[in-house]
Every structure is written in structure tokens, then in C-alpha cells.
Design an enzyme around this catalytic site. Structure first.
Site, short mmCIF file in Angstrom:
data_model
loop_
_atom_site.label_atom_id
_atom_site.label_comp_id
_atom_site.label_asym_id
_atom_site.label_seq_id
_atom_site.Cartn_x
_atom_site.Cartn_y
_atom_site.Cartn_z
N GLY A 53 0.84 -1.19 0.00
CA GLY A 53 0.00 0.00 0.00
C GLY A 53 0.87 1.24 0.00
N HIS A 80 0.29 -4.36 -8.62
CA HIS A 80 1.60 -4.28 -7.97
C HIS A 80 1.58 -3.37 -6.76
CE1 HIS A 80 2.03 -0.27 -9.55
NE2 HIS A 80 3.33 -0.21 -9.42
#
Length: 391
Positions: A294, A317
Site C-alpha cells: 500500500g 503491484h
């Protein structure tokens, strides 16, 4: 999957319903390439890139597109579980300080050459005569084991499994950039010579893999992928040593997880051998362990792939940007972003207005991204940030 667009030569399958128009236009360009295979897959973190959107996956037949790999070839993630179940703030601060002293950040390199890295990637690192790897090799010996800038980071996290984790995001440094630019420039010249039907403004110049230059790019690209892996391994070794020093040796480490998200590979999909380009996307083969980070203010995830054929067995990704770098610096409030991280108890890297391009507010909501790709991966471990070092 959220939607399928069928207005172009080939379908576009999207795992988000809020893609910006510029990135969608790039996806449409991909879908109209004469060598595209089956369809284009757009991951839930997708946003505008050069030529191809970040978070894009496409398969081609015997063709490779340098801009569909990107400039930071082999950029990716590594993560390792520690045996620690608790870590106090003073220990975290001590570890962060030593990391900043030991690992060059941003544009900085080591002052002395590091150990030779070629032995770790002999299969792919064949020097092309007068190629970029050969020219850049000596300089790379000072770059290996360095973080770089942008969205690269070293993060210490607390896992839902009860353990403290280490995660590193970095790539192939200047070598990958040089390889990408060199072969994209050659592809542009060759496409003009061939009177290619692919418009130059699409920024998707291509190389046949049965051509000498196409094969050279594929070889040097793979070398960059392996260099990027070695780069992450070297930094992880340093961080592990620092953990040992700051915990009186009372820590053990699990096996390193590694996954790249900028590369092309020959794979078999829908019964045919094709060249799968993943630009800001990672493999999610059946039961394959992956990493989806994140922002420095949100969770990251260790995941298991489901092998969904529609995504060419791929997933996102990361969270993906919702604001461009300059836009984030203009629009986000530094104090508000700092207070957000302080409330979460994160030792963060927001030092001034220029660092707002990496604030949590510049990124999409990772929980939405994960929900949108529930048919691509299962979550094994959720990781919450404790401390972050940025380039």
C-alpha cells in the site's frame, strides 16, 4: 473483473471502474496493436504511464515492446517475516537511523565498489558486445545495494500473523533506465524504417524477438531483472544485520519473498506461447506467493495467486496513484498528511512539501484495490506500517 470494453480490435478487461481517461486511451492503443494476443488486462491500481498504463498486462506473439516494460526494469518487492512479535518505538528509531546511514538513498550510490553481482544471474547476464550492461557494469558495482528514489521504500510492518515484517521496494537503478532508453530509441528508428502501422505518438515502438536487436533487449532486460533482485537482497542483508544489532541478536528471519513488477516473459497462456508484458503488475500463478504494497499510511499484503487466465495470471503491484507527483505536491496539505500518519503511529518519511508526492493521500484506497481483485489473489497476511524509510 469489473468491466469489459469491446469497442477496439481486441477486448480490454478491467479490474476497476474508475480508470482515468488518459490511461484508458493508452489501454485502447494496446488493444489496437496488430500483434496483441487475445485481450488487454488492466489491473485495479492502474494509472497513466509512458505508452502503456501502469497496472497494464498484455501478451504479444513474438514481439517485445520496451515501453510496455518501463524504465525501471525489474523493479519489485521483497519481504521477510521476522521471529519478533513486538518492537518498541526506540528500537524502531534506532533501526531507521542505522538504515539511513548504511544504505544510500535517492540518487546516492556507494563510494566504493560492492561485491560482484554477476554470479547471481549468470543465466541471463550474458554481456552483449558493446551492449548497455557491459558499459554500465563498473558503475553498477557502486549502485547495487542502494534504494533509489520515487516510490521506493524500506518499511517495517506488523503482520496479522502476529510477526514483525521487513519489506523493500526497489529496482535496477540507472542500469535499467539506460537499457530501456537505448532499446526504445532503437525500436523507434526501426519502426520508422519499416513504415510501421503503429503511430509514433502511441509510444509503443516494438522489436521482433527473432531479430538480433529484439533478442539483445530481451537478454539485457533479464539481466536488469536479476540485478534488481540482487539489489534488494543486498539491502535486505544490511537491514537484517541492523535488526540483529538492535535486538542483541534475538531475532531470526524467514525465507525471503520476491516478486518483480516491470518485465516481459515468455509464458504459455490459452494454449499458446506468448510474450507477457507486465508493467506495474505481478505474476499471480496458482498458489504463487506475492506482495502487494500500500502507501506508507495503509496496509500491504502477502497474497496467494489464483491463476486467473483472464488477467494472464497477474494482479496489481500496489495501490496505484490517484494524484500525479506534481499534483499531489500542489493539492495535498502537508500538516494533514503528517497528522494522519502520526495518528496511525507510523514513523514516516513526510519531511516537507516535496515529499507529498509519496503521501498516503496521493494513492488509491488499497482496500478497494484488493476487493476489486478478489478473483485474482487471496490474502494470506495483512501488514500494517510501523516505520518507513523513503528515497
Amino acid at each position: 473483473m469489473k468491466q469489459v470494453i469491446t469497442t477496439e480490435q481486441k477486448p480490454i478487461k478491467l479490474w476497476l471502474d474508475d480508470i482515468d481517461n488518459a490511461a484508458l486511451d493508452q489501454a485502447k492503443n494496446l488493444a489496437n496493436l496488430p500483434f496483441i494476443f487475445k485481450h488487454v488486462a488492466i489491473m485495479p491500481d492502474s494509472h497513466l504511464g509512458y505508452g502503456m498504463p501502469i497496472g497494464g498486462v498484455m501478451a504479444t506473439q513474438n514481439i517485445i515492446v520496451p515501453n510496455a516494460v518501463g524504465v525501471d526494469i525489474g523493479c519489485g518487492m521483497c519481504a521477510v517475516q521476522t521471529s519478533m512479535t513486538e518492537i518498541d518505538t526506540n528500537t524502531l528509531k534506532g533501526i531507521l537511523g542505522k538504515i539511513r546511514m548504511s544504505i544510500p538513498l535517492g540518487f546516492k550510490h556507494h563510494s566504493r565498489e560492492q561485491a560482484d553481482w554477476i554470479h547471481s544471474c549468470e543465466a541471463s547476464c550474458k554481456f552483449i558486445k558493446d551492449g548497455i550492461i557491459e558499459k554500465e557494469y563498473k558503475a553498477s558495482l557502486k549502485q547495487v545495494g542502494t534504494l533509489g528514489g520515487g516510490n521506493h521504500f524500506i518499511e517495517i510492518q506488523r503482520g496479522s500473523d502476529g510477526h514483525i515484517w521487513i519489506m523493500i521496494h526497489s529496482g535496477s537503478r540507472n542500469m535499467g533506465l539506460k537499457v530501456a532508453k537505448h532499446y526504445n530509441d532503437l525500436a523507434i528508428k526501426m519502426n520508422e524504417k519499416w513504415f510501421s502501422s503503429v503511430p509514433k505518438k502511441w509510444e509503443l515502438a516494438f522489436l521482433p524477438l527473432d531479430d538480433e536487436i529484439g533478442r539483445a533487449y530481451f537478454t539485457e532486460m533479464n539481466c536488469c531483472v536479476e540485478f534488481a533482485l540482487t539489489n534488494r537482497q543486498r539491502m535486505l542483508d544490511v537491514v537484517k544485520k541492523i535488526f540483529k544489532e538492535n535486538t542483541h541478536g534475538n531475532v531470526d528471519f524467514g525465507e525471503m519473498i520476491n516478486i518483480a513488477h516491470n518485465y516481459a516473459a515468455v509464458e504459455k497462456h490459452f494454449g499458446e506461447k506468448v510474450v507477457v508484458h507486465r508493467k506495474g503488475a505481478t505474476r499471480a500463478f496458482p498458489d504463487q506467493t506475492g506482495i502487494i504494497p500500500g502507501s506508507q499510511g495503509s496496509s500491504s499484503y502477502i497474497v496467494k495467486g489464483k491463476g486467473n487466465p483472464d488477467s494472464f495470471m497477474s494482479c496489481s503491484h500496489g495501490a496505484g496513484r490517484k494524484l500525479g507527483r506534481k499534483q499531489a505536491q500542489r493539492e495535498l496539505n502537508l500538516k494533514a498528511e503528517q497528522e494522519r500518519l502520526d495518528r496511525l503511529g507510523v514513523l514516516h518519511a513526510l519531511r516537507g512539501k516535496k515529499s507529498l508526492d509519496e503521501a498516503a493521500g496521493a494513492y488509491k484506497d488499497i482496500s478497494v484495490v484488493m476487493e476489486n481483485q478478489s478473483d485474482l489473489v487471496d490474502i494470506d497476511v495483512e501488514l500494517r506500517p510501523l516505520a518507513v524509510v523513503k528515497g
